[in-house]
Design an enzyme around this catalytic site. Structure first.
Site, short mmCIF file in Angstrom:
data_model
loop_
_atom_site.label_atom_id
_atom_site.label_comp_id
_atom_site.label_asym_id
_atom_site.label_seq_id
_atom_site.Cartn_x
_atom_site.Cartn_y
_atom_site.Cartn_z
N ARG B 51 0.83 -1.20 0.00
CA ARG B 51 0.00 0.00 0.00
C ARG B 51 0.86 1.26 0.00
O ARG B 51 0.72 2.14 -0.84
CB ARG B 51 -0.90 -0.01 1.22
N THR B 52 1.78 1.33 0.97
CA THR B 52 2.61 2.52 1.08
C THR B 52 3.49 2.67 -0.16
O THR B 52 3.64 3.77 -0.70
CB THR B 52 3.46 2.43 2.36
N LYS B 80 24.48 -9.28 1.49
CA LYS B 80 25.94 -9.43 1.43
C LYS B 80 26.60 -8.80 2.65
O LYS B 80 27.81 -8.64 2.69
CB LYS B 80 26.49 -8.79 0.16
N ARG B 101 11.48 2.40 3.80
CA ARG B 101 10.79 1.59 4.81
C ARG B 101 11.79 0.59 5.36
O ARG B 101 12.50 -0.07 4.56
CB ARG B 101 9.61 0.87 4.16
N HIS B 129 5.64 6.61 11.23
CA HIS B 129 5.12 6.44 9.87
C HIS B 129 4.47 7.78 9.51
O HIS B 129 3.26 7.86 9.34
CB HIS B 129 4.12 5.29 9.85
#
Lengths: 301, 301, 301
Positions: B51-52, B80, B101, B129
């Site tokens: 969604r975001t 890595k 995110r 958020h």
């Protein structure tokens, strides 16, 4: 029209290397353009590689091109048993250029032979990674003003490191003096020594990582990877030996620049990052300009 | 030039919040523009979030920008062993803005400190958020005509829900009256109560989800997640208590709007969807406009 | 305005099929345009499919559109328990068109019913794949000059192959003669035979794959998949029977073209690839033009 693919750094002559580097310098001045307007570039990463992929995709985006593709083979038809030939033929029908990373050595050459459009090798296993070599060369040229007659020190895994091998081959056009610093298990392969001997290229081998670097123009660091050692004890012995620390740079030359293909794990201590001789992050940025020039050449733009 | 990153909703003053909301309203009228022409935005999702991510990528696309990045860390160099610092420095060299995110709390702040370009936090673990908060505020402003003096009801997981906490902080500029409806296990944390006490913000706590909502201007629903409970039996007791059903809305105010950060599982019954007071899908759409405004501010456009 | 979704090939009348094919021919002449400028297309692949996805994304890119979405459900909110309805409603708020691939039969129809924007089905399980059918039709039209009165041979898995079933239905508008070549385990389902009988469509069934193909205008090959057989021994018996080899083409008609939905595994020998009658790679390319036309129709452009 000849095939404009770039599979191995050997596909470029000395003149072509210099031409592409000059073009990269132009892109650095004006990265945003519309050269790729209306073009679709396939970005086929059969194994993940953030850095190389993002660098290519940024290059393409800044040139106005569109990107289609995949970021690892799990989301590709490979899982349905399709051959590399069929995937390549299919994609080369859709698009104007293919950028390909593949885990199997030789896959990029094979793809370039079945493709109707140019293929740029973004790394095929332990074999070749020519766009990395071009950004390394561009970084050297930009910081040293020339590629000729330099003292190049390479440190770490010189046996398996494909970036080291390709850079060695490319620099051989420019009368370098090489110093190789590595544990015996990871020394530069014999084939490259024979090549240098035949071509009168000066080189020296070292196992100690100490003040011999005071003579360096370029210090090219690479990772010593645990999985390269048959005997884990051998790895334990050397793992902390080939680490660059800031105090080791005290008496190095003013023009010295430290390169690293990244990602770095611990082979360069974090206190080096703020030293003006550290150049690896700018080097990564140079990858965008080098790749813009390589793409432009591949498409004859 | 000051850092234009948005890591926490506290990075915006009251005036900046109102400025960005006004800008979002302009984007809602004309979402398509060329403000980001020639810009490359890195979309770095170290954990998946459809969604975001889609909301941000739509916002960027409608503004004419280009996107590079990854959708989960499995296709990034993180595997890595690269540090967040190195990944951030590398990417910030390539691009004009980073949207990030990350599952670890504090990672967005850290990234904003090592990055050369602004960083927009698209969620860092249970911490912050802020772009969700801005789209919540935009949805409230748009439906109520003001942010001032509203009765805000928050329901569900008020202990761990980061969207609840950030919205509480942001609304504290606007003289709200809060009603918190939650099981004791998930009540609003003490720190927020102290904050509200100190700032003379009226609030009431409830464990019953009943006709007290008839007084609400905004009903902000959240999920009660099983994994938040130490004792699964406690979850079983409350899981069906904080579910909004259509008949509960019969005597609510005309101006009431129901918000939810989505995805919803079962905490809003499907029969609510067609009630004109349901606003969560429009709220999600508002996220595109809010993010367009946030990006424009971050880039000083 | 009526719903412009394409969920099943039956959503198109004969006239609409011909209209879209004519439009595809225009896109083949001029693939690059700005028809989708300012449009955002959601590409929602709940299961991976390189070929179809890349073909769609190339089509969209060449039309100047922007793409948001995901390439498999692991990076979507589905993992958080969100329903297809909520995901669809959310995304349909953001974007101008949804292209959806989903493993569950019927999902595309359901999505088209809850979406505010048109939905193009890019494959829903074993059910429908109408854009594949349109590219098959376009390939037939382009190579034969007509869709009318052709001898169509279909080979391989005629029981489960959704491309075969949809093509059969679409061609039924054009007075075809069908020849079905398959092992008894994989013969064309009874429902389709009843349909053909009712509509006076001529068809013949064969189990041998031999010189009966000399009469074919179109030879449509499909994979015989091991996982379709309850008894592995049955698979072993037939797996090498329905393989097309170059020498089998010696006495076939000049206008014969060999189609295959790809990916091919071993059902067409590699030596066929260079035969001028092999058309499957061009067929894949035709998918770009067919999808451009389908998108233009869905958006009424």
């Amino acid at each position: 029209m000849d095939n404009k693919s770039l599979v191995s750094i050997d596909d470029y002559t000395k003149e072509e290397i210099l031409e592409v580097l000059a073009r990269a310098a132009e892109f650095e001045k004006n990265p945003n353009c519309n050269l790729l307007e209306g073009k679709v570039i396939a970005s086929l990463f059969f194994e993940p590689s953030t850095r190389t992929r993002l660098s290519f995709e940024t290059a393409i985006s800044r040139m106005g091109g569109r990107i289609v593709g995949f970021t690892d083979s799990s989301s590709s038809s490979v899982t349905k048993g399709e051959t590399l030939k069929d995937t390549t033929k299919m994609v080369s029908n859709y698009c104007d250029l293919i950028v390909m990373r593949h885990p199997i050595e030789g896959s990029a050459r094979y793809a370039s032979e079945v493709s109707d459009v140019p293929v740029i090798n973004a790394g095929d296993g332990a074999n070749q990674h020519p766009t990395q070599t071009m950004l390394d060369l561009y970084s050297i040229m930009k910081t040293q003003g020339t590629l000729e007659n330099l003292n190049i020190f390479m440190v770490g895994d010189l046996k398996y490191g494909r970036t080291v091998h390709s850079l060695l081959m490319a620099l051989s056009h420019f009368n370098p003096t090489f110093h190789f610093i590595a544990p015996p298990e990871l020394e530069i392969p014999r084939g490259y020594k024979i090549f240098m001997d035949k071509n009168d290229i000066k080189y020296f081998e070292h196992t100690e990582f100490d003040d011999i670097i005071n003579d360096a123009d370029i210090l090219y660091m690479t990772r010593v990877q645990k999985e390269r050692f048959v005997d884990p004890l051998e790895y334990e012995k050397v793992k902390n030996v080939y680490i660059l620390k800031n105090n080791m740079l005290a008496n190095t030359k003013d023009n010295l620049k430290i390169l690293h293909p990244l990602p770095r794990v611990n082979e360069i201590a974090v206190d080096v990052d703020t030293n003006p001789k550290a150049y690896y992050f700018q080097q990564a940025l140079n990858g965008v300009y080098a790749r813009q020039a390589i793409i432009a050449k591949a498409l004859n733009l």
